[in-house]
Design a protein around this motif. Structure first.
Motif, mmCIF file in Angstrom:
data_model
loop_
_atom_site.group_PDB
_atom_site.id
_atom_site.type_symbol
_atom_site.label_atom_id
_atom_site.label_comp_id
_atom_site.label_asym_id
_atom_site.label_seq_id
_atom_site.Cartn_x
_atom_site.Cartn_y
_atom_site.Cartn_z
ATOM 1 N N HIS A 34 -2.039 -0.986 -0.504
ATOM 2 C CA HIS A 34 -2.708 0.030 0.311
ATOM 3 C C HIS A 34 -1.625 0.887 0.944
ATOM 4 N N ASP A 78 -10.440 -1.492 4.690
ATOM 5 C CA ASP A 78 -10.777 -0.292 3.934
ATOM 6 C C ASP A 78 -11.850 -0.634 2.909
ATOM 7 N N GLN A 80 -13.151 1.054 -0.826
ATOM 8 C CA GLN A 80 -12.782 2.036 -1.844
ATOM 9 C C GLN A 80 -13.688 1.896 -3.056
ATOM 10 N N GLU A 82 -14.104 2.141 -7.192
ATOM 11 C CA GLU A 82 -13.258 1.930 -8.357
ATOM 12 C C GLU A 82 -14.084 2.138 -9.608
ATOM 13 N N THR A 91 -16.940 -1.326 -6.092
ATOM 14 C CA THR A 91 -16.393 -1.173 -4.750
ATOM 15 C C THR A 91 -15.345 -2.242 -4.509
#
Length: 146
Positions: A34, A78, A80, A82, A91
């Motif tokens: 990250h 976090d 994100q 994908e 996710t």
């Protein structure tokens, strides 16, 4: 101190203890780099992206159900999206490497993840509360009300 934001809860499949979860999270497949962190972070792969992501990122945690008990949590750092190898969307939930044990609470199996309000989350355990009983015995004692 329990998390302050909206939380998620998810089953851990194929893991029988918090220690085994910690070992699994060291595997490269279960970590991601990250930009805001120097170390690789533990990551959980899931299909759907939480609609209430902003609330989760305000101090929320991912609570983990292991062997039928909510046993620990990790702060969500976090979320994100994908694209998976098969082209479908998924996710990633990036977590703090610190695993915090919580007072065990029985939980029935479910698929995917669920939201968990702070008021419904089990409190963190203190070091003096840590038990060496296996999870199946903890669950039996809890079901008996002991």
């Amino acid at each position: 101190m329990p998390s302050s934001g909206l939380n998620l809860i998810k089953l851990v499949v194929g893991v029988s203890s918090v220690e085994e979860l910690a070992e699994r999270q060291k595997d490269a497949h279960n970590t991601r780099k990250h930009p805001q962190h120097s170390a690789r972070l533990p990551v959980v792969h899931t299909r759907t992206f939480p609609r209430q992501s902003e609330e989760i990122l305000q101090g929320g945690s991912l609570y983990r159900v292991i062997s039928g008990l909510i046993q620990c949590r990790q702060q969500v750092l976090d979320l994100q999206t994908e694209t998976r190898a098969d082209g479908t969307q998924g996710t990633l939930i990036l977590l703090s490497p610190e695993i915090i044990r919580v007072e065990p609470r029985a939980m029935r199996p479910f698929q995917g993840w669920r939201y968990l309000k702070p008021a419904d989350a089990p409190p963190d355990m203190t070091n003096t509360q840590h038990t060496s009983l296996p999870p199946h015995l903890q669950k039996e004692l809890m079901l008996l009300g002991l």
